[in-house]
Design an enzyme around this catalytic site. Sequence first.
Site, PDB file in Angstrom:
ATOM      1  N   LYS A  68      48.432  35.312  46.836  1.00 39.84           N
ATOM      2  CA  LYS A  68      48.671  33.903  47.145  1.00 39.84           C
ATOM      3  C   LYS A  68      49.301  33.195  45.944  1.00 39.84           C
ATOM      4  O   LYS A  68      50.128  32.304  46.104  1.00 39.84           O
ATOM      5  CB  LYS A  68      47.333  33.246  47.500  1.00 39.84           C
ATOM      6  CG  LYS A  68      47.475  32.057  48.390  1.00 39.84           C
ATOM      7  CD  LYS A  68      46.110  31.459  48.679  1.00 39.84           C
ATOM      8  CE  LYS A  68      46.173  29.966  48.532  1.00 39.84           C
ATOM      9  NZ  LYS A  68      44.914  29.362  48.161  1.00 39.84           N
TER      10      LYS A  68
ATOM     11  N   LYS B 106      52.883  42.533  43.460  1.00 45.96           N
ATOM     12  CA  LYS B 106      51.617  42.624  44.179  1.00 45.96           C
ATOM     13  C   LYS B 106      51.481  41.431  45.137  1.00 45.96           C
ATOM     14  O   LYS B 106      51.763  40.296  44.757  1.00 45.96           O
ATOM     15  CB  LYS B 106      50.485  42.609  43.134  1.00 45.96           C
ATOM     16  CG  LYS B 106      49.116  42.624  43.734  1.00 45.96           C
ATOM     17  CD  LYS B 106      48.041  42.444  42.675  1.00 45.96           C
ATOM     18  CE  LYS B 106      46.734  42.201  43.389  1.00 45.96           C
ATOM     19  NZ  LYS B 106      45.663  41.741  42.559  1.00 45.96           N
TER      20      LYS B 106
ATOM     21  N   LYS C 209      41.934  28.350  31.103  1.00 43.58           N
ATOM     22  CA  LYS C 209      42.325  26.936  31.228  1.00 43.58           C
ATOM     23  C   LYS C 209      42.389  26.277  29.843  1.00 43.58           C
ATOM     24  O   LYS C 209      43.338  25.554  29.529  1.00 43.58           O
ATOM     25  CB  LYS C 209      41.290  26.234  32.124  1.00 43.58           C
ATOM     26  CG  LYS C 209      41.635  24.855  32.544  1.00 43.58           C
ATOM     27  CD  LYS C 209      42.704  24.821  33.631  1.00 43.58           C
ATOM     28  CE  LYS C 209      43.271  23.410  33.669  1.00 43.58           C
ATOM     29  NZ  LYS C 209      44.595  23.302  34.221  1.00 43.58           N
TER      30      LYS C 209
END
Length: 330
Positions: free
Chosen positions: A204, A201, A114
């Site tokens: 989500k 792959k 982040k």
Amino acid sequence: MKKRILTGIKPTGYAHLGNYFGAIKPAIELSQSAEFEYFYFIADNHALTTLKSAEEMKEYSYNIACTWLACGLDPNKVVFYRQTDVPEIFHLNWILSNVTPKGLMNRAHAYKAKVEENIANGVDVDSGVNMGLYNYPILMSADILLFDANLVPVGLDQKQHIEIARDIAESFNKKYGKTFVMPEEYIEKDTCTLVGLDGRKMSKSYNNQIQLFTDEKTLQKSINKIITDSRLPGEPKDPDCTLATLYKIFASDEDYQKYVNDLKTGMGWGDAKKELFRVVNAKLSPMRDKFNYYMSHKEEVDEILRTGAEKARKVALQTYEKVLKNIGVK
Ligand code: TRP
């Protein structure tokens, strides 16, 4: 004493086929041996770093609990509980934060990623970072250490968190005397990674997943969305494709050989999708029935998790009392 296996499941979305084959199925198979004691829990407080509302928390927590039960988790063999129902975890989290160097948290992957993203975007390094994200590895250490867990089944992305748990356990033991067991990550070597709708792959984060438990229509729709090339019926197809890769996981060897052969000899993509739906649905149907049963009998699920939490707390309290004594508050 039997060794302990412990793992947490974050309720941040609906389980998809990749979760089933990559994590749920192997963990349930593992729990079938009487060699260990098993603690599997819903890490609802970890999900707070990403969930957007109370509704999501409710929805995903039940969804995940029902999914694991439907997939065969046996609450008589596995202590199955909600993290929230073991309040000692959260007190231990605080205690552990006092033997955790801040620098260790600065190096944790999720936080670091982040920060790097913020730097690249030219904004404040800590923009969008809350203390839940920053302290996440400490809470996870508390989950693990409170239960004297020996082995922690996780995906490769979680390996660093187990290393952090060991670091924290070590600094606590050094300061207060031997208190915690050193946990080890348990990364299953040959779990299969599923391909998603677009051939990458299944995940989500790529939004290319096939949900594990939906109604048949939605399942069929998802399968119809699998990307293929534009070869027409009658033209030979490359059996090294997403459809065949998924088919292999659900079908017998014999059916798979036939499927490959049919593709090579010109089966249309439409028929190939229909046949894939047939085998996937046949496998999921009985599990889906169980899932729907639990989703409409949530009081039974609550009862299972309550009983699990009672057992879990009994175990947790032993370490907890030791910790309180060792830090001098008891
Ligand atoms: N962080 C884990 C994940 O994202 C979930 C988790 C929370 C966990 N607490 C745990 C896993 C303790 C193993 C042990 O998947």
